[in-house]
Design an enzyme around this catalytic site. Structure first.
Site, mmCIF file in Angstrom:
data_model
loop_
_atom_site.group_PDB
_atom_site.id
_atom_site.type_symbol
_atom_site.label_atom_id
_atom_site.label_comp_id
_atom_site.label_asym_id
_atom_site.label_seq_id
_atom_site.Cartn_x
_atom_site.Cartn_y
_atom_site.Cartn_z
ATOM 1 C CB SER A 40 36.118 36.843 0.201
ATOM 2 O OG SER A 40 36.660 35.723 0.884
ATOM 3 C CG LEU A 41 31.073 34.701 3.293
ATOM 4 C CD1 LEU A 41 30.073 33.543 3.349
ATOM 5 C CD2 LEU A 41 30.555 35.887 4.082
ATOM 6 C CE LYS A 91 39.340 29.561 -6.690
ATOM 7 N NZ LYS A 91 38.320 28.576 -6.301
ATOM 8 C CG ASP A 128 38.266 25.186 -4.583
ATOM 9 O OD1 ASP A 128 37.902 25.625 -3.478
ATOM 10 O OD2 ASP A 128 38.572 25.930 -5.544
ATOM 11 C CB ALA A 154 32.125 18.281 -15.213
ATOM 12 N N GLY A 155 32.903 21.386 -16.371
ATOM 13 C CA GLY A 155 33.935 22.143 -17.098
ATOM 14 C C GLY A 155 34.289 23.466 -16.446
ATOM 15 C CD GLU A 182 32.577 21.973 -27.714
ATOM 16 O OE1 GLU A 182 32.130 22.646 -26.751
ATOM 17 O OE2 GLU A 182 31.893 21.705 -28.735
ATOM 18 N N GLY A 280 26.452 24.036 -0.461
ATOM 19 C CA GLY A 280 27.908 24.096 -0.573
ATOM 20 C C GLY A 280 28.642 24.711 0.604
HETATM 21 P P1 NAP Z 1 33.107 29.047 -13.376
HETATM 22 O O1 NAP Z 1 34.505 28.546 -13.459
HETATM 23 O O2 NAP Z 1 32.747 30.342 -14.038
HETATM 24 O O3 NAP Z 1 32.170 27.884 -13.971
HETATM 25 C C1 NAP Z 1 30.800 28.105 -14.170
HETATM 26 C C2 NAP Z 1 30.129 26.802 -14.595
HETATM 27 O O4 NAP Z 1 28.721 27.042 -14.690
HETATM 28 C C3 NAP Z 1 30.586 26.308 -15.968
HETATM 29 O O5 NAP Z 1 30.546 24.906 -15.977
HETATM 30 C C4 NAP Z 1 29.512 26.908 -16.874
HETATM 31 O O6 NAP Z 1 29.350 26.216 -18.086
HETATM 32 C C5 NAP Z 1 28.287 26.722 -16.006
HETATM 33 N N1 NAP Z 1 27.193 27.601 -16.381
HETATM 34 C C6 NAP Z 1 27.136 28.951 -16.237
HETATM 35 N N2 NAP Z 1 25.947 29.406 -16.710
HETATM 36 C C7 NAP Z 1 25.261 28.320 -17.148
HETATM 37 C C8 NAP Z 1 23.985 28.135 -17.737
HETATM 38 N N3 NAP Z 1 23.154 29.174 -17.965
HETATM 39 N N4 NAP Z 1 23.599 26.873 -18.046
HETATM 40 C C9 NAP Z 1 24.421 25.830 -17.821
HETATM 41 N N5 NAP Z 1 25.647 25.939 -17.262
HETATM 42 C C10 NAP Z 1 26.055 27.169 -16.945
HETATM 43 O O7 NAP Z 1 32.633 29.221 -11.863
HETATM 44 P P2 NAP Z 1 33.137 28.401 -10.571
HETATM 45 O O8 NAP Z 1 34.193 29.153 -9.890
HETATM 46 O O9 NAP Z 1 33.383 26.996 -10.979
HETATM 47 O O10 NAP Z 1 31.852 28.480 -9.642
HETATM 48 C C11 NAP Z 1 30.685 27.729 -9.950
HETATM 49 C C12 NAP Z 1 29.744 27.723 -8.749
HETATM 50 O O11 NAP Z 1 30.331 27.003 -7.682
HETATM 51 C C13 NAP Z 1 29.442 29.136 -8.208
HETATM 52 O O12 NAP Z 1 28.086 29.146 -7.798
HETATM 53 C C14 NAP Z 1 30.329 29.240 -7.002
HETATM 54 O O13 NAP Z 1 29.827 30.135 -6.028
HETATM 55 C C15 NAP Z 1 30.318 27.802 -6.506
HETATM 56 N N6 NAP Z 1 31.506 27.459 -5.721
HETATM 57 C C16 NAP Z 1 31.300 27.010 -4.469
HETATM 58 C C17 NAP Z 1 32.379 26.642 -3.701
HETATM 59 C C18 NAP Z 1 32.127 26.154 -2.314
HETATM 60 O O14 NAP Z 1 33.088 26.070 -1.547
HETATM 61 N N7 NAP Z 1 30.913 25.818 -1.968
HETATM 62 C C19 NAP Z 1 33.683 26.738 -4.204
HETATM 63 C C20 NAP Z 1 33.861 27.204 -5.507
HETATM 64 C C21 NAP Z 1 32.750 27.565 -6.258
HETATM 65 P P3 NAP Z 1 30.245 26.599 -19.390
HETATM 66 O O15 NAP Z 1 31.530 25.883 -19.214
HETATM 67 O O16 NAP Z 1 29.446 26.117 -20.530
HETATM 68 O O17 NAP Z 1 30.402 28.098 -19.375
#
Ligand code: NAP
Length: 316
Positions: A40-41, A91, A128, A154-155, A182, A280
C-alpha cells in the site's frame, strides 16, 4: 525506542499499540487495514499531508486477517486511533462493523474509510466513488453528470464504486460491462431508480448492461463519451487486450483505474486513436483526499499528498 515505524504492523501489535509504537513521533493514529497490505502506498501519500496540515498523527500499514477484523475494530478506539482506511479483502465486511455509514458507502456496499468518533463510535464512508468523480474532473475538466459512461469491470469492487457514483451524480448514460454478466445485471437493478427520467432521447437506453463482446461494444461506441477500465487487467504486459483499438473514437476519454504502468496498453491504444487517456493515480490521490476530509472535516493538503505519491512511485 523506535523512531521509525515498522513497514507493516499486525494484529498482535494492535492489541498492545502503545508498546508496539512506543517512541514514535508523531504517534501512529491512522492506518490502512489489508491482507496483504505491504504494497500500500497510502502511508507515503498521507504522511506528507498530515505533516503539511500540522496534525499530530502518522499513518501506518496494519496487516489484519479476515478472522481478526471484528476485534481490530473493537481495539481501534482504545488504541487511540482517529480512523483507518480499509483495503482488500475487508471493504465489504467492514460495512457490518460500523455503527453508521454514509449513503454512498451503503449504496456501494463497501467501506474504505473509518472515522473513530470521540466516544469511540465507528462511522464508515467510501471514498472510492467520490475519488473517481474528482479524478475525472481533474483529468478531463468535465463532470460525471455531463457524460455518457461505459464501465468495463462494473461488477468488481472499484468498478461498482464508480458505477454507483455515476448513478448518484445522474450521469447522462451508463453502460455496465462485466465478464461475469450477472454482477452487472444485479447492479443495474440497484441503480435503475436513478435513471427513471427521460433526460436522454435517442436510440439507446440510459442504463444498460451489455455482454463483453466486440459487436455489443461496437454498437455502444457512438453513444459513449467516457470509457473506464475498472478491471484488474492492464498491470501486466501479458494481460489480454481490453478493447480492440478500432472501437475507440477520437472524441472519447479513457480512464484506466490501473496506475502501474503509468501508460497502460489501453491508454496507449486510446491515444493512438486520438482519444484522451489518464491512469488511476488521480483516483488513488483523490480517494485519499476524501478520506482526509472525512477524518478532519477540512480540505486535504492535496499538493503534499500528490508529491508524496509521486515520490513513492518515482514519478515527477
Ligand atoms: P475486484 O473487486 O477483484 O474486481 C476485479 C474486476 O476485474 C471484476 O470486474 C472482474 O470480473 C474483472 N476481471 C478480472 N479478470 C478479468 C479478465 N481476465 N477478463 C475480464 N474481466 C476480468 O478488484 P478491484 O478492487 O475492483 O480492483 C480492480 C482494479 O482497479 C485493480 O487493478 C485495482 O488496482 C484498481 N483500483 C484502482 C483504484 C485507484 O484508486 N486507482 C482503486 C481501487 C482499485 P468478474 O466480476 O467477472 O470476476
Amino acid at each position: 525506542m523506535p523512531s521509525e515505524p515498522k513497514p507493516v504492523y499486525d494484529f498482535a501489535d494492535l492489541k498492545d499499540w502503545s508498546a508496539a509504537t512506543a517512541g514514535l513521533e508523531p504517534p501512529a493514529r491512522l492506518s490502512v487495514f489489508g491482507d496483504p497490505v505491504a504494497h500500500s502506498l497510502s502511508p507515503q501519500m498521507h504522511n506528507p499531508g498530515l505533516a503539511e496540515a500540522g496534525i499530530d498523527a502518522q499513518y501506518v500499514r496494519l496487516h489484519i486477517r479476515p478472522e481478526e477484523l471484528a476485534d481490530a475494530y473493537r481495539l481501534l478506539p482504545e488504541a487511540g486511533f482517529l480512523g483507518t482506511n480499509v483495503t482488500i479483502p475487508h471493504k465489504t465486511e467492514t460495512l457490518a462493523a460500523m455503527a453508521d455509514v454514509t449513503d454512498v458507502a451503503r449504496r456501494i456496499g463497501a467501506v474504505n474509510t473509518v472515522l473513530v468518533e470521540e466516544d469511540g463510535t465507528l462511522l464508515g464512508h467510501n471514498s472510492d466513488g467520490p475519488g473517481f468523480q474528482r479524478a475525472i474532473r481533474e483529468e478531463f475538466s468535465v463532470d460525471l453528470s455531463d457524460l455518457r459512461i461505459l464501465i468495463l469491470g462494473a461488477g468488481g469492487g472499484a468498478g461498482r464504486a464508480a458505477a454507483v457514483q455515476c448513478a448518484m451524480d445522474h450521469c447522462e448514460r451508463l453502460v455496465l460491462v462485466n465478464r461475469t454478466i450477472e454482477k452487472a445485471q444485479s447492479l443495474k437493478e440497484e441503480l435503475a431508480g436513478f435513471f427513471r427520467s427521460d433526460r436522454l432521447e435517442g436510440p439507446v437506453d440510459r442504463l444498460e448492461v451489455i455482454p463483453w463482446d466486440h459487436d455489443a461494444l461496437a454498437r455502444q461506441m457512438d453513444y459513449v463519451d467516457l470509457i473506464v477500465n475498472g478491471t484488474s487487467l492492464g498491470m501486466k504486459r501479458t494481460d489480454p487486450q481490453l478493447l480492440h483499438p478500432s472501437l475507440i473514437q477520437p472524441h472519447q476519454m479513457v480512464y484506466d483505474m490501473v496506475y502501474s504502468p503509468p501508460r497502460t496498453r489501453l491508454m496507449a491504444d486510446a491515444q493512438a486513436e486520438g482519444a484522451r487517456a489518464a491512469n488511476g493515480l488521480s483516483m488513488l490521490l483523490w480517494q485519499g483526499a476524501i478520506s482526509f476530509e472525512f477524518w478532519f472535516n477540512q480540505a486535504a493538503p492535496i499538493d503534499a499528498m500528490r508529491r508524496g505519491l509521486n515520490d513513492a512511485l518515482g514519478r515527477k
